[in-house]
Structures are given as structure tokens and as C-alpha cells.
Motif scaffolding. Sequence first.
Motif, mmCIF file in Angstrom:
data_model
loop_
_atom_site.group_PDB
_atom_site.id
_atom_site.type_symbol
_atom_site.label_atom_id
_atom_site.label_comp_id
_atom_site.label_asym_id
_atom_site.label_seq_id
_atom_site.Cartn_x
_atom_site.Cartn_y
_atom_site.Cartn_z
ATOM 1 N N ASP A 132 1.014 -1.126 -0.032
ATOM 2 C CA ASP A 132 0.043 0.000 -0.059
ATOM 3 C C ASP A 132 0.890 1.232 -0.196
ATOM 4 O OD1 ASP A 132 -1.759 1.996 0.539
ATOM 5 O OD2 ASP A 132 -2.850 0.983 2.222
ATOM 6 N N ALA A 133 0.627 1.949 -0.917
ATOM 7 C CA ALA A 133 1.649 3.234 -1.260
ATOM 8 C C ALA A 133 1.471 4.066 -0.173
ATOM 9 C CB ALA A 133 1.254 3.851 -2.499
ATOM 10 N N GLN A 134 0.176 4.180 0.542
ATOM 11 C CA GLN A 134 -0.079 5.101 1.710
ATOM 12 C C GLN A 134 0.767 4.632 2.863
ATOM 13 O OE1 GLN A 134 -1.868 7.841 0.825
ATOM 14 N NE2 GLN A 134 -1.722 6.765 -1.236
ATOM 15 N N GLY A 135 1.415 3.822 2.957
ATOM 16 C CA GLY A 135 2.021 2.900 4.251
ATOM 17 C C GLY A 135 1.064 1.834 5.022
ATOM 18 N N ASP A 136 1.112 1.709 6.068
ATOM 19 C CA ASP A 136 -0.021 0.754 6.697
ATOM 20 C C ASP A 136 0.338 -0.661 6.398
ATOM 21 O OD1 ASP A 136 -1.581 0.666 8.639
ATOM 22 O OD2 ASP A 136 -3.364 0.722 7.430
ATOM 23 N N ASN A 137 1.720 -1.057 5.651
ATOM 24 C CA ASN A 137 1.920 -2.491 5.408
ATOM 25 C C ASN A 137 2.486 -3.064 6.670
ATOM 26 O OD1 ASN A 137 1.251 -2.123 2.280
ATOM 27 N ND2 ASN A 137 2.886 -0.527 2.617
ATOM 28 N N LEU A 138 2.297 -4.562 6.449
ATOM 29 C CA LEU A 138 3.009 -5.010 7.845
ATOM 30 C C LEU A 138 4.272 -5.428 7.402
ATOM 31 C CD1 LEU A 138 -0.106 -7.229 9.156
ATOM 32 C CD2 LEU A 138 1.618 -5.965 10.716
ATOM 33 N N LEU A 139 5.054 -5.224 8.196
ATOM 34 C CA LEU A 139 6.534 -5.420 8.093
ATOM 35 C C LEU A 139 7.104 -6.084 9.188
ATOM 36 C CD1 LEU A 139 8.088 -2.121 6.560
ATOM 37 C CD2 LEU A 139 6.753 -3.868 5.462
ATOM 38 N N LEU A 140 7.565 -7.155 9.052
ATOM 39 C CA LEU A 140 7.931 -8.092 10.252
ATOM 40 C C LEU A 140 9.621 -8.377 10.460
ATOM 41 C CD1 LEU A 140 5.710 -11.055 10.683
ATOM 42 C CD2 LEU A 140 5.466 -8.740 11.532
ATOM 43 N N VAL A 162 5.184 -1.843 11.966
ATOM 44 C CA VAL A 162 6.481 -2.766 12.179
ATOM 45 C C VAL A 162 6.260 -3.449 13.241
ATOM 46 C CG1 VAL A 162 8.895 -2.889 12.061
ATOM 47 C CG2 VAL A 162 7.841 -1.025 10.590
ATOM 48 N N LEU A 163 6.621 -4.773 13.327
ATOM 49 C CA LEU A 163 6.716 -5.724 14.478
ATOM 50 C C LEU A 163 7.916 -6.301 14.369
ATOM 51 C CD1 LEU A 163 3.484 -5.706 13.420
ATOM 52 C CD2 LEU A 163 3.400 -7.596 14.918
ATOM 53 N N ALA A 164 8.215 -6.660 15.837
ATOM 54 C CA ALA A 164 9.649 -7.033 15.896
ATOM 55 C C ALA A 164 9.201 -8.470 17.190
ATOM 56 C CB ALA A 164 10.693 -6.238 16.767
ATOM 57 N N VAL A 165 9.882 -9.479 16.872
ATOM 58 C CA VAL A 165 9.511 -10.600 17.796
ATOM 59 C C VAL A 165 10.997 -11.174 18.152
ATOM 60 C CG1 VAL A 165 8.813 -13.087 17.905
ATOM 61 C CG2 VAL A 165 7.669 -11.302 16.213
ATOM 62 N N GLU A 166 10.982 -11.168 19.506
ATOM 63 C CA GLU A 166 12.273 -11.637 20.156
ATOM 64 C C GLU A 166 12.044 -12.629 21.487
ATOM 65 O OE1 GLU A 166 15.444 -11.605 19.735
ATOM 66 O OE2 GLU A 166 15.539 -12.726 21.667
ATOM 67 N N LEU A 167 12.610 -13.649 21.709
ATOM 68 C CA LEU A 167 12.143 -14.847 22.413
ATOM 69 C C LEU A 167 12.751 -14.505 24.006
ATOM 70 C CD1 LEU A 167 10.906 -17.729 23.377
ATOM 71 C CD2 LEU A 167 13.128 -18.741 22.273
ATOM 72 N N ASP A 168 14.279 -14.140 23.745
ATOM 73 C CA ASP A 168 14.892 -13.983 25.070
ATOM 74 C C ASP A 168 14.537 -12.591 25.863
ATOM 75 O OD1 ASP A 168 16.814 -13.440 26.692
ATOM 76 O OD2 ASP A 168 18.549 -13.902 25.581
ATOM 77 N N PRO A 169 13.995 -12.918 26.978
ATOM 78 C CA PRO A 169 13.566 -11.692 27.519
ATOM 79 C C PRO A 169 14.673 -10.421 27.988
ATOM 80 C CG PRO A 169 13.012 -13.654 29.086
ATOM 81 C CD PRO A 169 13.855 -14.071 27.754
ATOM 82 N N GLN A 170 16.013 -10.961 28.190
ATOM 83 C CA GLN A 170 17.192 -9.844 28.043
ATOM 84 C C GLN A 170 17.421 -9.225 26.876
ATOM 85 O OE1 GLN A 170 20.483 -12.092 29.908
ATOM 86 N NE2 GLN A 170 21.260 -10.101 30.459
ATOM 87 N N ALA A 171 17.338 -10.014 25.852
ATOM 88 C CA ALA A 171 17.389 -9.420 24.626
ATOM 89 C C ALA A 171 16.197 -8.519 24.191
ATOM 90 C CB ALA A 171 17.431 -10.337 23.485
ATOM 91 N N ALA A 180 11.832 2.031 20.891
ATOM 92 C CA ALA A 180 10.667 2.739 21.670
ATOM 93 C C ALA A 180 10.261 3.869 20.942
ATOM 94 C CB ALA A 180 11.200 3.359 23.016
ATOM 95 N N ASP A 181 11.008 4.878 20.404
ATOM 96 C CA ASP A 181 10.632 6.069 20.046
ATOM 97 C C ASP A 181 9.974 5.859 18.253
ATOM 98 O OD1 ASP A 181 11.385 7.287 22.146
ATOM 99 O OD2 ASP A 181 13.371 7.854 21.559
ATOM 100 N N LEU A 182 10.101 4.558 17.878
ATOM 101 C CA LEU A 182 10.032 4.424 16.478
ATOM 102 C C LEU A 182 8.505 3.722 16.259
ATOM 103 C CD1 LEU A 182 13.299 3.086 15.576
ATOM 104 C CD2 LEU A 182 12.466 5.335 15.166
ATOM 105 N N GLY A 183 7.643 3.543 17.148
ATOM 106 C CA GLY A 183 6.346 2.950 16.972
ATOM 107 C C GLY A 183 6.369 1.600 16.621
ATOM 108 N N VAL A 184 7.541 0.798 16.745
ATOM 109 C CA VAL A 184 7.789 -0.518 16.527
ATOM 110 C C VAL A 184 6.929 -1.332 17.526
ATOM 111 C CG1 VAL A 184 8.931 -2.743 16.485
ATOM 112 C CG2 VAL A 184 9.799 -0.397 15.171
ATOM 113 N N GLU A 185 5.917 -2.389 17.356
ATOM 114 C CA GLU A 185 5.452 -3.269 18.203
ATOM 115 C C GLU A 185 6.481 -4.382 18.564
ATOM 116 O OE1 GLU A 185 1.396 -4.195 17.074
ATOM 117 O OE2 GLU A 185 1.643 -2.519 15.959
ATOM 118 N N VAL A 186 6.798 -4.748 19.826
ATOM 119 C CA VAL A 186 7.506 -5.534 20.206
ATOM 120 C C VAL A 186 6.882 -6.737 20.831
ATOM 121 C CG1 VAL A 186 9.767 -6.225 21.366
ATOM 122 C CG2 VAL A 186 9.627 -4.061 20.506
ATOM 123 N N LEU A 187 7.121 -8.051 20.304
ATOM 124 C CA LEU A 187 6.310 -9.083 20.993
ATOM 125 C C LEU A 187 7.404 -9.998 21.391
ATOM 126 C CD1 LEU A 187 3.835 -9.841 17.855
ATOM 127 C CD2 LEU A 187 3.453 -8.483 20.010
#
Length: 311
Positions: A132-140, A162-171, A180-187
Motif C-alpha cells: 500500500d503506497a499510503q503505508g500501513d503495510n505489515l513489516l516483520l 512494524v513488528l519485532a519478535v524476540e524470545l529472550d527476555p534480556q534481548a 521505543a521512539d519508532l512505533g515498533v510493536e515488540v512481541l
Amino acid sequence: MSASFEQVRGESLDAALSRARDFLQVAGVASPWADAQLLAAYALEEELGEPVSLGRVQSLALLGQPAPQALASLVEGRGQRIPLQHLTGQAPFRSLTLEVGPGVFIPRPETELLVDHALAAYRQLLAEGLADAQGDNLLLDLCSGSGAIAAALATEEPGNRVLAVELDPQAAAYTRRNTADLGVEVLEGDALELPRGLEGQVALIATNPPYIPRGAYQLEPEVADHDPELALYGGGAEGLDFPLALLGRAAELLKVGGYLIMEHDDSQGPALAAAFAAAGFERVESLQDYGGKPRYTAGYKASRAPKNVKE
Ligand SMILES: C[S@@+](CC[C@H](N)C(=O)[O-])C[C@H]1O[C@@H](n2cnc3c(N)ncnc32)[C@H](O)[C@@H]1O
């Protein structure tokens, strides 16, 4: 290592830099001169309270600047093969400076190149009307570590989810801090399971998973002793167990025409290219790193499921 790098009273920056280079060389550091200068720049920044470029380090050395107080312990630490980035707490990644330290994988220059390929493919998806040229695409970014890939995608193609997935709690704590300031959703959790409920909706997945075949290489102390084990080994004789499982999950998450790029060991290119095709990807390509080694495999999710794929 028994030798120590002691502070010499009244020593000039110039002399301390030369001594640091020789000390680091003896300690087996791969780039002793660059590291000596980078540590001096960091110590000078702390002392002067302002940014100090490598050019400025050279100028100050020529002008007879005294060596900064903190340099000796930094050089000492580097001589013990503590990664430079752990000593400074920072790692440059594309336009960003990421916070790193014990418990998180230090992002590597080759992953900057993975982002180049991911961004080029994303722009191609836009040109083909598949994003979508307006943005709002899902990037992982799966297996996000410091959040390097996610942070770069969010910075360089703003306006998307933008979503980021990380298993290790420390990482994952670093993933959160660096994005934090970039609107990335961290799972926080297993990238073979998260994100849930987005199957068939993702435009792009860029991933640098654990992939090293255990025992295949003698790892440098900076890696073996300081990168988290969970970040390194892919599992199985070839190191491919986890990358292959992640490929299957990525195929579920991507929408038709969506793009997957995965970083891997240079021994794994042919096996992964075949696995991409078997998992239903087309236009599969093997891409090289700065050293000309096959380091990334990429492809677009085909419109039809593959035929005769064996489980
Ligand atoms: C090679 S590091 C890459 C980190 C970062 N993407 C980069 O390129 O610098 C792999 C990361 O995957 C994480 N990881 C390992 N297994 C995982 C899993 N099952 N789910 C999510 N993350 C995982 C590790 O903790 C580590 O942070």
C-alpha cells in the motif's frame, strides 16, 4: 591474558594510541588500530562531553592532547576480548546508534546489507501495487535481538506497521529500548508462534535468525563468550533446524506476493533456496555479503501453494 595496559602518567594521546594498537594486536584483536581509535574517541567524548569523530581523534593526537583517563581500562577490556560494542554500550547500524550490552547479539555489518535488499524489495512491492503506497503495510523482523532490522525498517520506510519478535527476555529489553521512539510493536516470545492472527497479511519479513552449525567453526572469543548462545546456533547438524521452521512460519504469515529475506551461514544457501521453493516461494535468489559469500536467501510468496511438497 596476563599483560595489562597501564595508564602512563602524562602520556600523550598519540603515544597511548600507538601503545593501544600494539597491545590489542598482541591480544589477537582483528582490527587493533581501528579499535584503539574508536575507544579513544569514546573516552574523549566522555571527557569532553561532546561527539568526537575519528578525524578529530587524529587532529587531537597531532596537537598533543593528553590521553583521556578512561582509555586505559577500555583498552584493557578490549585486550580481554570484550567486544568493543559492550565497552561503549553502542553499536552503529545504518543511520542508527543502537544500545547493546551483555545479553543481546551485537548487530553485524552484513545485516545492514540484508536491510538494503529488504528495502529494495519493499519498494518493488510498492511499484507492483503489492504494498500500500499510503503505508500501513505489515513489516516483520523475526528474531529481532537489538531491534536493528525493525528499527531500520521503521526509520527508512516510516508509516508502516512494524513488528519485532524476540524470545529472550534480556534481548527483548534491548529490542524495546532501541525501538521505543519508532512505533515498533515488540512481541516477546517464540517467532514460530508470534505474531498470531496475522496469517496471510504480512508484506515483508526480514530475519536474521540463529543459524550457526554447532561445532563447525572456532568462534572468536567476542562471539563465543559474549553473544548469547540462543542467538547463535540454528540446531541440527547443518544449523538449519530453526531457519527451516521459521521459513515455514514466514510462508504462513506472508500475503501472496510478499517478500521474505533470511540471513544464513554461507554453507546453507543451496539447501535454503530449495526449501524456499518447496515452501511456496518464487523468484528465489541467493544474495551475497560484502565478502562475496552467499549470505541471504530471498523470495516472494507464490500465488499458489507448492505441489508435491514433502513434509
Ligand atoms: C543472530 S541474532 C539476530 C539479532 C538481530 N536480528 C540482528 O540481526 O542483529 C538471533 C536472535 O534470535 C533470537 N531468537 C532465538 N530463537 C528465537 C525464537 N524461537 N523466537 C524469537 N527469537 C529467537 C535470539 O535471542 C537472538 O536475539
